[in-house]
Design a protein around this motif. Structure first.
Motif, PDB file in Angstrom:
ATOM      1  N   PHE A 223     -49.259 -21.804 -13.352  1.00  0.00           N
ATOM      2  CA  PHE A 223     -50.585 -22.389 -13.162  1.00  0.00           C
ATOM      3  C   PHE A 223     -50.738 -23.052 -11.803  1.00  0.00           C
ATOM      4  O   PHE A 223     -51.575 -22.663 -10.990  1.00  0.00           O
TER       5      PHE A 223
ATOM      6  N   GLU B 187     -52.731 -20.467  -9.599  1.00  0.00           N
ATOM      7  CA  GLU B 187     -52.540 -19.054  -9.927  1.00  0.00           C
ATOM      8  C   GLU B 187     -53.826 -18.396 -10.402  1.00  0.00           C
ATOM      9  O   GLU B 187     -54.134 -17.257 -10.047  1.00  0.00           O
ATOM     10  N   GLN B 188     -54.621 -19.114 -11.219  1.00  0.00           N
ATOM     11  CA  GLN B 188     -55.809 -18.519 -11.836  1.00  0.00           C
ATOM     12  C   GLN B 188     -57.011 -18.443 -10.897  1.00  0.00           C
ATOM     13  O   GLN B 188     -57.987 -17.766 -11.206  1.00  0.00           O
ATOM     14  N   ASN B 189     -56.978 -19.165  -9.771  1.00  0.00           N
ATOM     15  CA  ASN B 189     -58.132 -19.170  -8.866  1.00  0.00           C
ATOM     16  C   ASN B 189     -57.653 -19.478  -7.458  1.00  0.00           C
ATOM     17  O   ASN B 189     -57.613 -20.628  -7.039  1.00  0.00           O
TER      18      ASN B 189
END
Length: 269
Positions: free
Chosen positions: A96, A128-130
């Motif tokens: 994350f 990680e997600q954006n």
């Protein structure tokens, strides 16, 4: 180890909130090694582990690893040093957040009761997600302490200015934040009960237009917290805490309120 109630389970780094409540089990551990390099210079290395496990929102179970180091030198009337941190956080066992922080600082007593600390903070983070939220920031901090009765009763006020430069311009912002804390210790059944009352305020001005609202985003955040700690054995402590956050924003995803109530048992050796 402890448990807490969260009225609005959220991920602040992604401006995501569920508007739903849940209960969580929390586990924390810390290991620290201190070493005196000379008569005036000390160093320490620490590792912190924390894990939250939700009852219903298991996909937001968060695990955090924090590695820190600090070296400081006593110059007589002042103390100077540098602190370094590396944080790795995971959501639902998936990568994350990675966060690096370096902060040189100077501190010292202004008088018998007044103490001051100033610091510069550089940080770099990746999500990680954006990846558009990846970026670096520069900040300046100033804290003042007034020791009313030494460590038994004292006040702390602080100011921080932060300039965040993200990969996507719409996440760039400048932030002014203020805090006020009061810590008081009193004897209850011949043991020290520690009480802490705190308030934090943030004013964020984003530098570019957020496409979904067609204007520059602006956030104001108020957070108040009460914390109580009481020793129940020679090495064991029970803690109770309650907080309320009011996140006011013209960006709907970042506009919400949140209450957290929890308790924790700590053992040290």
């Amino acid at each position: 180890i402890g448990g807490e109630y969260d009225s609005n389970v959220s991920i602040e780094e992604l401006d995501a909130n569920s508007n739903q409540s849940d209960y969580a089990l929390t586990v924390d551990a810390e290991l620290q090694v201190d070493h005196q390099l000379s008569d005036t210079t000390d160093t320490s290395i620490s590792y912190d582990f924390s894990q939250s496990m939700y009852d219903e929102f298991s996909g937001l179970d968060r695990q955090t690893h924090l590695l820190g180091a600090d070296i400081n030198t006593d110059l007589g009337k002042t103390n100077t040093g540098v602190s370094l941190f590396y944080i790795n956080a995971r959501l639902d066992s998936e990568a994350f957040l990675e966060y690096y922080r370096a902060s040189p600082y100077v501190s010292g007593f202004l008088s018998k009761r007044w103490f001051a600390r100033g610091a510069y903070v550089y940080s770099d983070r990746s999500i990680e997600q954006n990846s558009g939220r990846d970026g670096e920031s520069h900040a300046g901090e100033l804290d003042l302490y007034y020791f009313r009765r030494g460590l038994r009763s004292y006040f702390n006020v602080g100011y921080k200015y932060k300039d965040e430069d993200a990969q996507e311009d719409r996440f760039d912002y400048k932030n002014n934040s203020f805090k006020a804390r009061y810590i008081h210790r009193l004897d209850v059944a011949n043991k020290p009960l520690k009480l802490e009352f705190s308030w934090r305020y943030e004013d964020r001005d984003y530098s570019s237009i957020t496409p979904s609202i067609g204007e520059k985003r602006k956030d104001e955040r108020h957070r108040v917290k009460f914390d109580a700690e009481y020793p129940v054995s020679e090495r064991g402590t029970i803690q109770f805490y309650a907080s309320y956050g009011d996140y006011d924003s013209n960006y709907p995803r970042a506009d919400y309120t949140q209450e957290v109530i929890g308790t924790r048992y700590s053992y040290s050796w």
